[in-house]
Structure formats: structure tokens, C-alpha cells
Write a protein that holds these residues in place. Structure first.
Motif, short mmCIF file in Angstrom:
data_model
loop_
_atom_site.label_atom_id
_atom_site.label_comp_id
_atom_site.label_asym_id
_atom_site.label_seq_id
_atom_site.Cartn_x
_atom_site.Cartn_y
_atom_site.Cartn_z
N LEU A 216 0.82 -1.21 0.00
CA LEU A 216 0.00 0.00 0.00
C LEU A 216 0.85 1.26 0.00
CD1 LEU A 216 -2.42 -1.08 2.89
CD2 LEU A 216 -2.94 -1.19 0.45
N VAL A 217 0.23 2.36 -0.37
CA VAL A 217 0.80 3.69 -0.19
C VAL A 217 -0.22 4.49 0.63
CG1 VAL A 217 1.45 5.85 -1.31
CG2 VAL A 217 2.18 3.67 -2.29
N ALA A 218 0.27 5.15 1.67
CA ALA A 218 -0.60 5.97 2.52
C ALA A 218 -0.47 7.43 2.11
CB ALA A 218 -0.21 5.79 3.99
N LEU A 219 -1.61 8.08 1.94
CA LEU A 219 -1.64 9.49 1.56
C LEU A 219 -2.29 10.29 2.67
CD1 LEU A 219 -2.97 9.07 -2.12
CD2 LEU A 219 -0.59 9.17 -1.36
N ALA A 220 -1.63 11.36 3.09
CA ALA A 220 -2.15 12.19 4.18
C ALA A 220 -1.89 13.66 3.84
CB ALA A 220 -1.49 11.84 5.51
N SER A 221 -2.87 14.51 4.14
CA SER A 221 -2.68 15.94 3.94
C SER A 221 -1.63 16.47 4.90
CB SER A 221 -4.00 16.69 4.16
OG SER A 221 -4.94 16.39 3.16
N ASP A 222 -0.96 17.54 4.49
CA ASP A 222 -0.05 18.22 5.41
C ASP A 222 -0.85 18.70 6.62
OD1 ASP A 222 2.06 17.85 3.70
OD2 ASP A 222 2.03 19.88 2.88
N TYR A 223 -0.14 18.92 7.70
CA TYR A 223 -0.79 19.38 8.93
C TYR A 223 -1.63 20.61 8.63
CZ TYR A 223 -1.36 20.62 13.86
OH TYR A 223 -1.88 20.91 15.10
N THR A 224 -2.91 20.57 9.02
CA THR A 224 -3.83 21.62 8.60
C THR A 224 -4.27 22.55 9.72
OG1 THR A 224 -5.65 20.03 8.90
CG2 THR A 224 -4.76 20.28 6.67
N LYS A 225 -3.63 22.47 10.88
CA LYS A 225 -4.02 23.34 12.00
C LYS A 225 -3.85 24.81 11.61
CE LYS A 225 -5.23 24.08 16.30
NZ LYS A 225 -6.58 23.74 16.79
N GLY A 226 -4.91 25.58 11.81
CA GLY A 226 -4.82 27.01 11.55
C GLY A 226 -5.19 27.44 10.15
N VAL A 227 -5.53 26.49 9.25
CA VAL A 227 -5.85 26.88 7.88
C VAL A 227 -7.35 27.01 7.65
CG1 VAL A 227 -3.75 25.81 7.00
CG2 VAL A 227 -5.88 24.51 7.00
N GLY A 228 -8.15 26.57 8.61
CA GLY A 228 -9.59 26.62 8.43
C GLY A 228 -10.11 28.02 8.23
N ASN A 229 -11.03 28.16 7.30
CA ASN A 229 -11.70 29.42 6.99
C ASN A 229 -10.77 30.45 6.36
OD1 ASN A 229 -14.41 30.27 7.04
ND2 ASN A 229 -13.96 31.77 8.63
N GLN A 230 -9.63 29.99 5.85
CA GLN A 230 -8.71 30.89 5.17
C GLN A 230 -8.82 30.73 3.66
OE1 GLN A 230 -4.66 31.09 6.42
NE2 GLN A 230 -5.13 31.01 8.61
N VAL A 231 -8.51 31.81 2.95
CA VAL A 231 -8.50 31.78 1.49
C VAL A 231 -7.11 31.37 1.02
CG1 VAL A 231 -8.73 33.14 -0.62
CG2 VAL A 231 -10.28 33.55 1.31
N VAL A 232 -7.07 30.37 0.15
CA VAL A 232 -5.80 29.91 -0.42
C VAL A 232 -5.93 29.87 -1.94
CG1 VAL A 232 -5.18 28.54 1.61
CG2 VAL A 232 -6.45 27.47 -0.25
N MET A 233 -4.77 29.84 -2.60
CA MET A 233 -4.77 29.71 -4.05
C MET A 233 -4.27 28.33 -4.42
SD MET A 233 -3.01 32.12 -6.98
CE MET A 233 -1.33 31.61 -6.61
N ILE A 234 -4.91 27.70 -5.36
CA ILE A 234 -4.51 26.38 -5.83
C ILE A 234 -3.35 26.53 -6.80
CG2 ILE A 234 -5.24 24.34 -7.12
CD1 ILE A 234 -8.02 24.75 -5.93
N GLU A 235 -2.24 25.93 -6.44
CA GLU A 235 -1.01 26.05 -7.21
C GLU A 235 -0.84 24.92 -8.21
OE1 GLU A 235 2.89 25.87 -5.11
OE2 GLU A 235 2.92 28.03 -5.51
N ASN A 236 -1.33 23.73 -7.82
CA ASN A 236 -1.18 22.57 -8.71
C ASN A 236 -2.19 21.50 -8.30
OD1 ASN A 236 0.14 21.21 -10.87
ND2 ASN A 236 1.22 19.94 -9.39
N VAL A 237 -2.65 20.72 -9.27
CA VAL A 237 -3.58 19.62 -9.02
C VAL A 237 -3.06 18.37 -9.73
CG1 VAL A 237 -5.94 18.76 -9.28
CG2 VAL A 237 -5.54 21.20 -8.85
#
Length: 330
Positions: A216-237
Motif C-alpha cells: 500500500l501507499v498511505a496518503l495524508a494531507s499536510d498538517y492543517t491546523k490554523g488553515v480553516g476558513n482561510q483563502v488559499v490559491m490552488i497552485e497545482n492539481v
């Protein structure tokens, strides 16, 4: 002192005084099982849940956990890094399983952040998006139990209340456990395979069997503490070229437990996001898109939010630090 307490005290004294007992850690075995089955590094969210028990301590608690009179106590909870007496606020159901929408797992509109659910067209390079507040949510850290102990503890309200009475005496913690049980007991949707897994080994084995993959390969988002309700720009998909994934969502029980499910027609995307005017500060996050919603209830909160109907469009959501995605590596 009850006979159970007396026996537990004597076993602890034996553990302290005996030089013949092994000091090897259960976490070593958990890490070894990971390396034998997973071709990626262990994310911090899982690393923090490895058991602090020594093998000797695990051997001591195993026969106790199999007894009907076994009762958790502060020493057991501390030694095994469990949460037995802390007030825990229940997580909204939307943070655990978007596909289920039953009488047991009802999601009021007021609990859903407008950015929690979205269409695939939202995650395009250059788009600015608002991240939902639930990305900030987290549960108290608990460790996985060793398999030999976990298999003797069943996920039912009566069993958990018997073993962890202090947790059930705290209204918020009791509510959190009951919400988790409602997800574990909810009916499957069409084509779904799911389970509530009480050990790291069970989670890996479930994912291997569900995906038909040896590794298997495990995929996890980077630590997301403090990003809630913030505006971000999508750099790559980056889309992953597989529609076979297992999504695991952290539940609340006194010990670490994950709700894992394999759903058909599901796509996964790695999305690099950056805060505007913060060049060089990029977070890699993951998005799941449920491409076939035809089996979802017509009054699902996603349809209300996105103005869709069953089977008439995909529904996507972010993966938080409390989630883990598994894909096959072979």
C-alpha cells in the motif's frame, strides 16, 4: 479492594520488580508491520498513535482484557496512552463520513461549512478557494491498542461503558463515543465495504484486502491546523490514476480507532495550496471526489448545499489531518 483491582496491583508490582520481563516496545512491532506492508513513510498522525506499551505490559494486560470484570483505571489509561476521563466535544458527522446520511447520522445544514463540499471544477490551478473550518478540528491524542488487547474489547455501548465507565460519566465524551458508534453501526451504501478498525494492523489488513493489493501507499494531507476558513490559491492539481481507494477517518473512542471504507467510483487528487502573497509556503492536501452519488439519500446535505440530486454530479471534500487515504502500490 475488589479481586480485579488486587490482581491488577499484583501484576504491576510483578512488572516493576521482575528483571526477566522484556522491555521491547509494542510500537516496534507496529512500525515493523507498517514497513512490511506499506511503501511510504508513516505520517505524523499515525506515528503519534503508536503504542507506548512495552511487550511485557501488553502481555500483562491481555489476560485481564479478556475477563468480564476488566475495568480500566488511571494507571492503565496512562500507560497505554488512552483517553478515559477527558471531556471531548463530538465532531460533526461531516468530518467523518460524507457518504452516509441516515436517521442515525443526520447532518443539519447549520453544521456544514459552505466550503466543506464542492464540485470538481473548484480545484483548478489559479483558483482561490476558502478552506472549511473543519480542517482545524482534532481529537485528543490516543494510541492504538496492541491487537491481542483490542480483540477483547468490542465496539458496543454496553461493552465500552463497562470497561470505561469514567468516559461515559462525562456527557460530552459519552456523546462523542455514541456518535462514533452510530457511524460504525450505520448501514453500508451500495458497493461499499467498510469497518471500524481498532488497531493499526487491522487498518492495514483491511485496506490490503479491500484493494486487492499486497503493498500500500498511505496518503495524508499536510498538517492543517490554523488553515480553516482561510483563502488559499490552488497552485497545482495532480489526479491519481486509480478509482480504487480506501478512506480512513479518525473516530473517537478511548483508544485510537479509524472508520475505513472503500467506495466505488471515487477519485483522489493531490492539491498544492498556497496562501496569497506567501510565496514558498505550500501545503499539499488531498481531495476526494465521489463521482457516483446515485445511491445517496435524496435529502443528503451535499445535494442541498450544491443544488444537486442523486447521480447528477460529483461531490468532493478535503482530507483533514484526521484522515488517511490508502491506494495500492502494485
Amino acid at each position: 479492594m475488589t479481586s480485579a483491582s488486587f490482581l491488577l496491583l499484583n501484576l504491576f508490582l510483578l512488572l516493576i520488580t521482575s528483571n526477566s520481563l522484556s522491555l521491547a516496545s509494542v510500537s516496534v512491532q507496529q512500525s515493523k508491520f507498517w514497513s512490511q506492508n506499506v511503501d511510504s513513510n508513516m505520517p505524523q498522525s499515525i506515528l503519534s498513535k503508536l503504542s507506548p506499551l512495552s511487550e511485557s505490559e501488553a502481555e500483562m494486560f491481555t489476560p485481564l482484557a479478556s475477563k468480564k470484570y476488566f475495568l480500566s483505571n488511571p494507571k492503565f489509561c496512562t500507560t497505554a496512552n488512552l483517553v478515559c476521563s477527558v471531556a471531548v466535544k463530538p465532531l460533526p458527522p461531516t468530518n467523518i463520513n460524507y457518504a452516509h446520511f441516515t436517521d442515525k447520522v443526520y447532518v443539519p445544514m447549520e453544521q456544514v461549512h459552505p466550503a466543506s463540499l464542492f464540485r470538481l471544477s473548484v480545484i483548478k490551478k489559479g483558483h482561490k478557494v476558502t478552506l472549511p473550518t473543519n480542517l482545524d478540528r482534532e481529537l485528543p491524542n490516543r494510541s492504538f491498542l496492541p491487537p491481542q488487547i483490542a480483540r477483547n474489547i468490542h465496539l458496543s455501548a454496553s461493552e465500552l461503558q463497562r470497561i470505561f465507565p469514567t468516559a461515559f460519566s462525562i456527557p460530552m465524551t459519552k456523546a462523542a463515543i455514541q456518535l462514533s458508534l452510530s457511524h460504525c453501526d450505520a448501514p453500508t451504501v451500495k458497493g461499499e465495504r467498510r469497518g471500524c478498525l481498532k488497531t493499526l494492523e487491522d487498518m492495514i489488513q483491511f485496506s490490503r484486502e479491500s484493494l486487492g493489493s499486497k503493498h500500500l501507499v498511505a496518503l495524508a494531507s499536510d498538517y492543517t491546523k490554523g488553515v480553516g476558513n482561510q483563502v488559499v490559491m490552488i497552485e497545482n492539481v495532480k489526479p491519481y490514476k486509480t478509482n480504487k481507494i480506501v478512506a480512513c477517518h479518525e473516530m473517537f473512542f478511548p483508544f485510537a480507532t479509524y472508520y475505513c471504507h472503500k467506495l466505488p467510483s471515487t477519485q483522489i487528487y493531490a492539491v498544492d495550496v498556497v496562501k496569497p502573497n506567501k510565496i514558498g509556503t505550500t501545503n499539499k492536501m488531498f481531495v476526494i471526489c465521489h463521482m457516483d452519488t446515485s445511491a445517496w439519500a435524496p435529502d443528503h446535505v451535499a445535494f442541498k448545499l450544491l443544488k444537486l440530486s442523486p447521480g447528477k454530479g460529483e461531490v468532493c471534500h478535503w482530507i483533514t489531518q484526521m484522515d488517511l487515504i490508502w491506494v495500492g502500490s502494485d
